[in-house]
Design a protein around this motif. Structure first.
Motif, short mmCIF file in Angstrom:
data_model
loop_
_atom_site.label_atom_id
_atom_site.label_comp_id
_atom_site.label_asym_id
_atom_site.label_seq_id
_atom_site.Cartn_x
_atom_site.Cartn_y
_atom_site.Cartn_z
N UNK A 59 1.76 -5.58 4.03
CA UNK A 59 0.91 -5.17 2.91
C UNK A 59 0.21 -6.38 2.30
N UNK A 60 0.93 -7.47 2.12
CA UNK A 60 0.38 -8.66 1.47
C UNK A 60 -0.83 -9.23 2.21
N UNK A 61 -0.81 -9.17 3.53
CA UNK A 61 -1.93 -9.74 4.30
C UNK A 61 -2.90 -8.68 4.79
N UNK A 62 -2.61 -7.42 4.48
CA UNK A 62 -3.44 -6.32 4.98
C UNK A 62 -4.70 -6.11 4.16
N UNK A 63 -5.64 -5.35 4.73
CA UNK A 63 -6.88 -5.04 4.04
C UNK A 63 -6.64 -4.00 2.93
N UNK A 64 -7.59 -3.82 2.04
CA UNK A 64 -7.42 -2.79 1.01
C UNK A 64 -7.24 -1.40 1.62
N UNK A 65 -6.37 -0.62 1.01
CA UNK A 65 -6.14 0.76 1.41
C UNK A 65 -6.28 1.59 0.15
N UNK A 66 -7.16 2.58 0.18
CA UNK A 66 -7.43 3.43 -0.99
C UNK A 66 -7.79 2.58 -2.20
N UNK A 67 -8.58 1.56 -1.98
CA UNK A 67 -9.07 0.65 -3.03
C UNK A 67 -7.99 -0.22 -3.65
N UNK A 150 -3.67 0.20 -9.96
CA UNK A 150 -4.75 1.19 -10.03
C UNK A 150 -4.40 2.38 -9.13
N UNK A 151 -3.46 3.19 -9.57
CA UNK A 151 -3.01 4.32 -8.78
C UNK A 151 -3.70 5.62 -9.13
N UNK A 152 -4.61 5.60 -10.09
CA UNK A 152 -5.32 6.82 -10.46
C UNK A 152 -6.55 6.96 -9.58
N UNK A 153 -6.64 8.09 -8.88
CA UNK A 153 -7.76 8.35 -7.97
C UNK A 153 -9.01 8.70 -8.77
N UNK A 155 -11.14 11.10 -8.48
CA UNK A 155 -11.29 12.53 -8.78
C UNK A 155 -10.21 13.08 -9.67
N UNK A 156 -9.37 12.23 -10.21
CA UNK A 156 -8.23 12.68 -11.01
C UNK A 156 -6.97 12.70 -10.16
N UNK A 157 -5.87 12.71 -10.78
CA UNK A 157 -4.60 12.67 -10.05
C UNK A 157 -4.25 11.26 -9.63
N UNK A 158 -3.26 11.15 -8.78
CA UNK A 158 -2.79 9.85 -8.33
C UNK A 158 -3.11 9.64 -6.85
N UNK A 159 -3.28 8.38 -6.48
CA UNK A 159 -3.54 8.04 -5.09
C UNK A 159 -2.33 8.38 -4.22
N UNK A 160 -2.57 8.57 -2.93
CA UNK A 160 -1.50 8.90 -1.99
C UNK A 160 -0.78 7.63 -1.56
N UNK A 161 0.23 7.26 -2.29
CA UNK A 161 0.98 6.04 -1.97
C UNK A 161 1.72 6.18 -0.65
N UNK A 162 2.07 7.39 -0.26
CA UNK A 162 2.73 7.60 1.03
C UNK A 162 1.79 7.23 2.17
N UNK A 163 0.51 7.51 2.00
CA UNK A 163 -0.47 7.15 3.03
C UNK A 163 -0.60 5.63 3.13
N UNK A 164 -0.61 4.96 1.98
CA UNK A 164 -0.67 3.50 1.97
C UNK A 164 0.54 2.92 2.69
N UNK A 165 1.71 3.44 2.36
CA UNK A 165 2.94 2.92 2.94
C UNK A 165 2.98 3.18 4.43
N UNK A 166 2.52 4.34 4.86
CA UNK A 166 2.51 4.66 6.29
C UNK A 166 1.64 3.67 7.05
#
Length: 179
Positions: A59-67, A150-153, A155-166
């Motif tokens: 994660x530390x060296x990875x590109x941005x995921x979901x901003x 910045x976990x707020x998407x 369009x409202x709601x929260x970003x998909x942290x499971x997608x980031x982690x995957x």
């Protein structure tokens, strides 16, 4: 497990129909729950120490995921692992949530965002506090009331942290295979 959950809810609904006099008897009272242990679709387990380290490094060296930048995701994973906070609780954290100079250092989630609906104060491991201090230096633009993650998407709601982690786990696996 899901089938059993639906069955339980439906049985309760039918019991209500009987209690309220809408039907003379419960037509599904005889149905039994399935054995959830015979049909395990996904085995859940905790990450081993080396797997978690690989996740944080990827994660530390990875590109941005979901901003969300790589270093921010790495800090998010470390804080989530050490505190047990959930996504909504992590999304509520501000600079003022951290007391990193206290003995011991702590992080606080207000009752409005806590799953228990109580103010949660969790002591932090010295290593986590050190990492947080270093990471918060990069967040100088944030006010004390602005969320540090910045976990707020949009369009409202929260970003998909499971997608980031995957995605980060996939990168960690690639690095592991290369090694």
């Amino acid at each position: 497990k899901t089938s059993n959950h639906y069955l339980s809810a439906f049985k309760e609904f039918c019991n209500w129909l009987v209690r309220d006099g809408h039907t003379p008897s419960n037509p599904v009272a005889y149905l039994q729950a399935l054995n959830a242990k015979t049909d395990v679709r996904r085995r859940r387990r905790a990450l081993a120490t080396d797997e978690f380290s690989a996740l944080v490094n990827a994660a530390a060296i990875g590109p941005p995921v979901q901003s969300i930048t790589g270093p921010d995701r790495a800090m998010l994973y470390v804080l989530a692992a050490w505190t047990g906070y959930r996504r909504k609780e992590l999304a509520s954290l501000t600079r003022s949530s951290f007391k990193l100079t206290a003995k011991p250092p702590t992080v606080t989630v207000t009752a409005a965002y806590s799953k228990r609906r109580r103010r949660d104060v969790i002591p932090l491991h010295a290593e986590v506090a050190t990492r947080l201090k270093q990471w918060l230096v990069t967040k100088k633009r944030l006010s004390t009331r602005q969320a540090v993650f910045d976990l707020h998407a949009p369009g409202g709601g929260l970003r998909r942290t499971s997608k980031m982690m995957k995605l980060d786990l996939e990168q960690a696996r690639k690095a592991w295979i290369e090694d």
